[in-house]
Design a protein around this motif. Structure first.
Motif, short mmCIF file in Angstrom:
data_model
loop_
_atom_site.label_atom_id
_atom_site.label_comp_id
_atom_site.label_asym_id
_atom_site.label_seq_id
_atom_site.Cartn_x
_atom_site.Cartn_y
_atom_site.Cartn_z
N ARG A 159 1.20 -1.45 0.16
CA ARG A 159 -0.09 -0.40 -0.40
C ARG A 159 0.45 1.11 -0.02
NH1 ARG A 159 -2.62 1.46 4.89
NH2 ARG A 159 -0.98 0.88 5.77
N ASP A 160 2.11 1.51 0.62
CA ASP A 160 3.03 2.00 1.49
C ASP A 160 3.33 2.49 -0.34
OD1 ASP A 160 1.82 2.35 3.43
OD2 ASP A 160 3.83 1.94 4.26
N GLU A 161 3.78 1.62 -1.10
CA GLU A 161 4.91 1.55 -2.44
C GLU A 161 3.82 2.33 -3.47
OE1 GLU A 161 6.70 -1.62 -5.06
OE2 GLU A 161 6.89 -2.00 -2.92
N ILE A 162 2.25 1.88 -3.48
CA ILE A 162 1.50 2.27 -4.28
C ILE A 162 1.43 4.13 -3.90
CG2 ILE A 162 -0.48 2.53 -4.86
CD1 ILE A 162 -0.70 -0.98 -4.47
N GLN A 163 1.85 4.28 -2.85
CA GLN A 163 1.52 5.79 -2.31
C GLN A 163 2.26 6.69 -2.71
OE1 GLN A 163 -0.65 5.00 1.40
NE2 GLN A 163 -2.37 4.96 0.65
N ALA A 164 3.24 5.89 -2.60
CA ALA A 164 4.09 6.34 -2.79
C ALA A 164 5.34 7.05 -3.89
CB ALA A 164 6.08 5.70 -2.69
N PHE A 165 4.03 5.60 -4.86
CA PHE A 165 4.54 5.88 -6.66
C PHE A 165 3.50 7.42 -7.48
CE2 PHE A 165 2.24 3.68 -10.74
CZ PHE A 165 3.91 4.47 -11.28
N ALA A 166 2.20 7.24 -6.75
CA ALA A 166 1.48 8.40 -7.33
C ALA A 166 0.29 9.15 -6.51
CB ALA A 166 0.74 7.47 -8.08
N ASP A 167 -0.80 10.11 -6.50
CA ASP A 167 -0.37 11.07 -5.61
C ASP A 167 -2.10 10.50 -6.05
OD1 ASP A 167 1.20 12.55 -5.05
OD2 ASP A 167 1.25 13.86 -5.94
N SER A 168 -2.28 9.84 -6.39
CA SER A 168 -4.34 10.18 -6.77
C SER A 168 -4.22 8.37 -6.72
CB SER A 168 -5.27 10.09 -7.69
OG SER A 168 -4.11 9.10 -8.72
N LEU A 169 -5.64 7.67 -6.13
CA LEU A 169 -5.56 5.94 -5.86
C LEU A 169 -5.69 5.84 -7.45
CD1 LEU A 169 -9.02 6.55 -4.11
CD2 LEU A 169 -6.28 5.24 -3.56
N PRO A 170 -5.51 4.26 -7.93
CA PRO A 170 -5.27 3.61 -8.99
C PRO A 170 -6.47 3.36 -9.62
CG PRO A 170 -4.64 2.35 -6.99
CD PRO A 170 -4.69 3.16 -6.63
N ASP A 171 -6.53 3.41 -10.48
CA ASP A 171 -8.40 2.65 -10.77
C ASP A 171 -8.59 1.63 -11.07
OD1 ASP A 171 -8.56 5.27 -11.97
OD2 ASP A 171 -8.05 4.47 -14.33
N ALA A 172 -8.13 0.82 -10.66
CA ALA A 172 -8.00 -1.09 -10.62
C ALA A 172 -6.78 -1.45 -9.60
CB ALA A 172 -8.07 -2.02 -11.41
N VAL A 173 -6.43 -2.09 -8.94
CA VAL A 173 -5.32 -3.24 -8.46
C VAL A 173 -5.93 -4.84 -9.08
CG1 VAL A 173 -4.83 -4.64 -6.25
CG2 VAL A 173 -5.78 -2.20 -6.26
N ILE A 174 -5.40 -5.11 -9.88
CA ILE A 174 -5.11 -6.30 -10.49
C ILE A 174 -4.47 -7.77 -9.73
CG2 ILE A 174 -5.40 -7.68 -12.63
CD1 ILE A 174 -5.35 -4.19 -12.86
N GLY A 175 -4.84 -8.60 -9.08
CA GLY A 175 -4.03 -9.53 -8.59
C GLY A 175 -3.73 -10.91 -9.74
N ILE A 176 -2.69 -11.10 -10.18
CA ILE A 176 -2.38 -12.84 -11.03
C ILE A 176 -1.43 -13.49 -10.47
CG2 ILE A 176 -1.66 -13.02 -13.05
CD1 ILE A 176 -2.17 -9.67 -13.94
#
Ligand code: NAD
Ligand code: ZN
Length: 361
Positions: free
Chosen positions: A82-99
């Motif tokens: 979660r922290d890695e995603i928040q450090a990557f961009a200021d906005s929320l992603p449109d989707a999280v995809i688990g493969i």
């Protein structure tokens, strides 16, 4: 049936069939909000040097995170991603995809929720503790059996307990079932995770919470597992399809019923010894012939047919502290005991009995 009013959410969209993975771009298109937005792919790192890597439909700003599942999901790693995603961009992603297998799908489900709910994921382990819906989440299994692709929980080991974050919002919004993705799974892993599914069905069908809804899914799921594992068991297009659907049906059956004794014990094993879920279930189930006579008889036949040898002597070398923690972890899973033995389960289940079962593993 013991009637309990419950009102469940289901997966919103699902696509099934060999080759469906190649339509992922199209499936995600309506979720993408604009040119600057992005989606996050959480992918099992076993695919890092496999051809699937090139087939992930990455676009301009998308984030790709390789997930190690050497250890099954922990609250600490959920917070980390979660922290890695928040450090990557200021906005929320449109989707999280688990493969990936159950582990990566559970990561995707948990990370999606933790992007919109403050604090550590450890504080949400339990029932209905999540306040806000998560980001649109997509589960794409590459290993069949857990039913995580269609379940309302994400199972996490936290500092104090192994317990799911369970609520309506945990349910995936989209599932992509492409049996072809399960082709490269090692034979023993395929068996262990396949047995997770078999055991979900046996436990759902054997307990006080069972009902016609759950039974229907569990019966078909179990029939498919028997077809796969009492026959040759190898990966083939037909067997892979059957197992993927068995997993899906197994997940559906658990929603309106419950897992039982095997899962309670297996959670204890995994929490203390970090044994993987599928294998831990097999080790526990192997000793439960008194509780699930028919299911365990079938299971023994499957072991033999598939030439799988389970590790033994697991309890040797366990300290008293470890054993106590195992018993305590299992005993606390009240809903599982309640399902297996009914409201009066405390008269039938004692910590001493659980301890004896562990000592036989
Ligand atoms: P897993 O996801 O932990 O993966 C097991 C191994 O298989 C890993 O080494 C992984 O890299 C490998 N693997 C996965 N796909 C592969 C492929 N296509 N080719 C080669 N290798 C591949 O295993 P699992 O049994 O699917 O999942 C177990 C996890 O699922 C546990 O953490 C358990 O708690 C969880 N679970 C969740 C639910 C739920 O409802 N949310 C239900 C049951 C289990
Ligand atoms: Zn399970």
């Amino acid at each position: 049936m013991i009637y309990t009013f419950r009102n469940f959410r289901n997966v919103e969209y699902f696509a099934f069939g060999r080759g469906t993975f190649d339509r992922l771009d199209e499936i995600l298109a309506p979720r993408r909000k604009g040119r600057d937005s992005y989606v996050v792919f959480l992918v099992d790192d076993v695919f890092q040097d496999k051809p699937l890597r090139e087939r992930i439909p990455l676009k301009g700003n998308d984030q790709l995170i390789w997930v190690s599942v050497e250890e099954e999901p922990t609250t600490g790693m959920v917070d980390y991603y979660r922290d890695e995603i928040q450090a990557f961009a200021d906005s929320l992603p449109d989707a999280v995809i688990g493969i990936g297998g159950g582990s990566v799908m559970d990561y995707a489900k948990a990370v999606s929720l933790m992007l919109t709910n403050p604090g550590s994921s450890a504080t949400y382990q339990g029932l209905d503790l999540i306040k806000n819906p998560g980001v649109f989440k997509v589960c794409i299994p590459t290993l069949s059996g857990t039913g995580a692709e269609v379940s309302m929980t994400t199972v996490l080991s936290g500092p104090e307990k192994k317990l799911g974050i369970k609520c309506d919002y945990t349910m995936p919004d989209q599932v992509v079932l492409d049996p072809e993705l399960t082709e490269g799974v090692p034979r023993d892993q395929r068996f262990y995770t396949g047995m997770d599914c078999t055991i979900h069905a046996v436990e759902c069908l054997t307990g006080t919470w069972r009902n016609a809804y759950s039974d229907a899914f569990a019966e078909k799921s179990l029939a498919l597992c028997r077809e796969v594992f009492l026959e040759n068991g190898d990966s083939s297009p037909e067997a892979d399809e059957k197992l993927m659907i068995a997993s899906y049906l197994g997940g559906m059956s658990v929603t309106y019923s419950q897992v039982g004794v095997c899962h309670a014990l297996s959670y204890g094993l995994s929490f203390v010894l970090h044994t993987r879920h599928g294998l831990a279930n097999c080790i526990a189930f192997n000793r439960l012939e008194d509780v699930y006579p028919e299911g365990v008889r079938d299971f023994h036949a499957m072991l033999e047919k598939q030439g799988i040898e389970l590790p033994e002597g697991l309890s040797e070398g366990l300290s008293d502290v470890q054993l106590d923690l195992m018993v305590d972890t299992a005993f606390k899973l009240e809903h599982m005991w309640d399902h297996a033995f009914g409201k009066g389960w405390r008269e039938e289940v004692s910590p001493e009995w659980i301890r004896e079962l562990f000592l036989r593993m």
